[in-house]
Write a protein that holds these residues in place. Structure first.
Motif, PDB file in Angstrom:
ATOM      1  N   LYS A 226      21.058 -10.353  23.643  1.00 24.01           N
ATOM      2  CA  LYS A 226      19.986  -9.861  22.928  1.00 24.01           C
ATOM      3  C   LYS A 226      20.329  -9.432  21.392  1.00 24.01           C
ATOM      4  O   LYS A 226      19.733  -9.195  20.726  1.00 24.01           O
ATOM      5  N   LEU A 227      21.695  -9.582  21.263  1.00 23.76           N
ATOM      6  CA  LEU A 227      22.394  -8.918  19.999  1.00 23.76           C
ATOM      7  C   LEU A 227      21.934  -9.620  19.025  1.00 23.76           C
ATOM      8  O   LEU A 227      22.044 -11.107  18.781  1.00 23.76           O
ATOM      9  N   SER A 228      21.490  -9.288  17.750  1.00 21.72           N
ATOM     10  CA  SER A 228      21.155  -9.921  16.296  1.00 21.72           C
ATOM     11  C   SER A 228      21.704  -8.984  15.554  1.00 21.72           C
ATOM     12  O   SER A 228      21.244  -7.675  15.071  1.00 21.72           O
ATOM     13  N   PRO A 229      22.834  -9.363  14.826  1.00 19.76           N
ATOM     14  CA  PRO A 229      23.238  -8.626  13.706  1.00 19.76           C
ATOM     15  C   PRO A 229      22.559  -8.101  12.591  1.00 19.76           C
ATOM     16  O   PRO A 229      22.497  -7.158  11.979  1.00 19.76           O
ATOM     17  N   ARG A 230      21.693  -9.157  12.093  1.00 17.05           N
ATOM     18  CA  ARG A 230      20.705  -8.893  11.045  1.00 17.05           C
ATOM     19  C   ARG A 230      19.816  -7.814  11.674  1.00 17.05           C
ATOM     20  O   ARG A 230      19.045  -7.022  10.833  1.00 17.05           O
ATOM     21  N   LYS A 231      19.471  -7.808  12.934  1.00 20.02           N
ATOM     22  CA  LYS A 231      18.389  -6.989  13.683  1.00 20.02           C
ATOM     23  C   LYS A 231      18.933  -5.543  13.443  1.00 20.02           C
ATOM     24  O   LYS A 231      18.374  -4.480  13.086  1.00 20.02           O
ATOM     25  N   ILE A 232      20.298  -5.289  13.614  1.00 17.57           N
ATOM     26  CA  ILE A 232      21.195  -3.979  13.405  1.00 17.57           C
ATOM     27  C   ILE A 232      20.867  -3.624  12.137  1.00 17.57           C
ATOM     28  O   ILE A 232      20.452  -2.171  11.845  1.00 17.57           O
TER      29      ILE A 232
ATOM     30  N   ASN B 274      18.883   3.866  20.925  1.00 19.49           N
ATOM     31  CA  ASN B 274      17.798   3.696  22.030  1.00 19.49           C
ATOM     32  C   ASN B 274      16.377   3.727  21.307  1.00 19.49           C
ATOM     33  O   ASN B 274      15.596   2.658  21.868  1.00 19.49           O
ATOM     34  N   ASP B 275      15.870   4.326  20.468  1.00 20.16           N
ATOM     35  CA  ASP B 275      14.562   4.137  19.683  1.00 20.16           C
ATOM     36  C   ASP B 275      14.633   2.802  18.920  1.00 20.16           C
ATOM     37  O   ASP B 275      13.548   2.483  18.945  1.00 20.16           O
ATOM     38  N   TYR B 276      15.693   2.447  18.265  1.00 19.29           N
ATOM     39  CA  TYR B 276      15.609   1.307  17.397  1.00 19.29           C
ATOM     40  C   TYR B 276      16.547   0.211  18.083  1.00 19.29           C
ATOM     41  O   TYR B 276      16.350  -0.962  18.215  1.00 19.29           O
ATOM     42  N   ILE B 277      17.972   0.496  18.320  1.00 21.66           N
ATOM     43  CA  ILE B 277      19.035  -0.335  18.839  1.00 21.66           C
ATOM     44  C   ILE B 277      19.311   0.193  20.237  1.00 21.66           C
ATOM     45  O   ILE B 277      19.670   1.253  20.582  1.00 21.66           O
ATOM     46  N   THR B 278      19.275  -0.675  21.309  1.00 20.95           N
ATOM     47  CA  THR B 278      19.750  -0.485  22.736  1.00 20.95           C
ATOM     48  C   THR B 278      21.029  -0.483  22.963  1.00 20.95           C
ATOM     49  O   THR B 278      21.693  -1.125  22.186  1.00 20.95           O
ATOM     50  N   ALA B 279      21.659  -0.033  23.939  1.00 14.95           N
ATOM     51  CA  ALA B 279      22.866  -0.077  24.326  1.00 14.95           C
ATOM     52  C   ALA B 279      23.185  -1.332  24.548  1.00 14.95           C
ATOM     53  O   ALA B 279      24.189  -1.902  24.513  1.00 14.95           O
ATOM     54  N   GLU B 280      22.104  -2.296  25.152  1.00 11.42           N
ATOM     55  CA  GLU B 280      22.238  -3.661  25.843  1.00 11.42           C
ATOM     56  C   GLU B 280      22.826  -4.382  24.611  1.00 11.42           C
ATOM     57  O   GLU B 280      23.803  -5.161  24.482  1.00 11.42           O
ATOM     58  N   GLU B 281      22.166  -4.178  23.288  1.00  8.74           N
ATOM     59  CA  GLU B 281      22.472  -4.883  22.060  1.00  8.74           C
ATOM     60  C   GLU B 281      24.025  -4.383  21.685  1.00  8.74           C
ATOM     61  O   GLU B 281      24.758  -5.575  21.386  1.00  8.74           O
ATOM     62  N   LEU B 282      24.370  -3.283  21.687  1.00 12.05           N
ATOM     63  CA  LEU B 282      25.600  -2.947  21.207  1.00 12.05           C
ATOM     64  C   LEU B 282      26.961  -3.475  22.080  1.00 12.05           C
ATOM     65  O   LEU B 282      27.641  -3.859  21.438  1.00 12.05           O
ATOM     66  N   TRP B 283      26.651  -3.383  23.358  1.00  7.23           N
ATOM     67  CA  TRP B 283      27.550  -3.921  24.379  1.00  7.23           C
ATOM     68  C   TRP B 283      27.937  -5.644  24.311  1.00  7.23           C
ATOM     69  O   TRP B 283      28.740  -6.008  24.873  1.00  7.23           O
TER      70      TRP B 283
END
Length: 437
Positions: free
Chosen positions: A324-330, A361-370
């Motif tokens: 799910k991670l996208s650095p651009r989305k971060i 959580n409201d913008y970036i989820t833990a799933e993306e981070l890990w």
């Protein structure tokens, strides 16, 4: 009535520049919501980075096609807008092509001719950019975060550039004295015949209309930047100056944590000893970051500088494998949350009122981070020295140290290190048992 055009021009200029200055002030206010950091080290290297990366576009051309196209637009747009200085002076003083008398016909003709060639190159390049986005539909422009406003924003700026370049060429083509001079009209001489047979007064009206629309368009474009990803046109320079100078992969360690680890490793250390003179013994109020105010000012500057080009995401191994991670989305999420906080402050007389939301959580989820492998591919790929990884690591630090919310595998590893001095679930006495086999 003689000075009415000059007065109207001065009013339009004051409104355009004034609104831009207001938004710049708001931008600086929002960035200063972050934690202050010391970036005063190695100034010569910082200046070199800014000259090489922001001005010289050195990282942009690593992808030759997109890089070359961007350089054409960058150089063309910057150089052509040098003429804006002449337009401003003409508008305020009531003159016409003021620089013609100041620098001479030959030099002036060379400059305007160069501008016209660059205008055509910009038009061609913009068409190619539009086709890449909307016809070819390159994968990195088709991600989930690139729908709605982000997608429209990319096209709007292309339309802006087409209109401004066309107005510039029309303005020159319908300027009868300039065409009669026959110096500098490298491109516009081929457009001028389109107006043959039209009353001279009408041609003059077209020229004046194009002149007014050109300068008003530039003022509108200037103020559009604040609301657009194209803010990087201005922020790329400070962003590359304040870019991280440490080797990639070297993370910042919290002094409070480092001190605790050193105390644990040194049996002779006195945990109650006073800190050395000049050192701060206070622990941070929060470990890591859960909202934009916990990030550094440089990280918030990074968010505003993001060009949404997608090079970071296209290079990310986690994203390539379907994570799910996208650095651009971060970066986009960080900027969106920061803008939301800024609007909150504006609506509450300069004070932030808790809105029950945060970046985590409201913008970036833990799933993306890990999902991040911390490989630095996104940092290496960014053409303007943005560091999405630093934001990811700060938010993961918060999850681990404030919420004890690390994944089970990581918790197991940390428990093993604490109990066994190694990440494996074996007693120290049993580590070499494998050798007996």
């Amino acid at each position: 009535m003689e000075y009415l055009p000059n007065i109207l021009f001065a009013i339009a200029l004051a409104l355009g520049v004034g609104y831009f200055a207001r938004n710049v002030k708001k931008l600086i206010r929002n960035i200063k919501l972050g934690q202050e950091v010391d970036a005063s080290d190695n100034k010569p290297q910082r200046w070199r980075n800014m000259a090489r990366i922001a001005l010289g576009q050195s990282k942009m051309v690593k992808r030759p096609i997109a890089g070359l196209l961007h350089v054409v637009v960058y150089v063309g747009f910057v150089i052509i807008n040098i003429e804006v200085l002449e337009i401003i002076l003409d508008g305020l003083l009531g003159t016409h092509r003021l620089f013609l008398d100041l620098i001479g016909e030959s030099v002036y003709g060379f400059l305007i001719g160069t501008f016209e060639i660059l205008a055509v190159l910009v038009l061609v390049t913009v068409v190619v950019f539009w086709l890449r986005r909307n016809a070819i539909k390159l994968k990195r422009f088709m991600s989930a975060e690139m729908t709605g406003w982000p997608k429209n924003d990319g096209n709007i700026i292309l339309y802006f550039e087409v209109v401004l370049m066309c107005l510039f060429l029309t303005m020159n083509a319908t300027d009868i004295p300039f065409q009669e001079m026959n110096s500098g009209n490298v491109i516009s001489q081929f457009i001028a015949p389109w107006f043959d047979g039209i009353n001279q007064n009408t041609v003059t009206i077209v020229e004046r209309t194009a002149w007014w629309l050109h300068i008003i368009g530039i003022l509108v474009f200037l103020n559009y930047l604040y609301f657009s990803k194209h803010l990087h046109i201005l922020l790329a320079f400070p962003n590359t100056y304040f870019g991280n100078l440490k080797p990639k992969g070297q993370f910042n360690n919290l002094e409070a944590v480092t001190k605790e680890v050193m105390l644990m490793m040194d049996p002779n250390a006195d945990p109650f000893a006073a800190p050395p003179e000049g050192e701060d013994e206070e622990e941070p109020s929060k470990f890591g970051a859960s909202d934009v105010m916990d990030l550094s000012r440089i990280q918030l500057l990074n968010a505003y500088t993001c060009t949404e080009c997608g090079r970071c995401t296209s290079e990310c191994p986690a994203n390539q494998t379907g994570k799910k991670l996208s650095p651009r989305k971060i970066m986009m999420d960080t900027r969106d949350r920061l803008e939301e906080v800024g609007r909150n402050i504006d609506a509450n007389d300069g004070e932030f009122k808790d809105d029950g939301k945060q970046l985590l959580n409201d913008y970036i989820t833990a799933e993306e981070l890990w999902a991040c492998t911390s490989c630095n591919a996104c940092v290496e790929a960014c053409p303007v020295s943005i560091d999405p990884l630093s934001i990811i690591m700060e938010m993961r630090r918060y999850l681990v140290m404030e919420q004890s919310a690390a994944p089970m595998e990581l918790n197991n590893m940390m428990t093993n290190i604490e109990n066994n001095g190694a990440p494996w679930p074996y007693n120290q006495m049993d580590r070499l048992n494998w050798a007996n086999e």
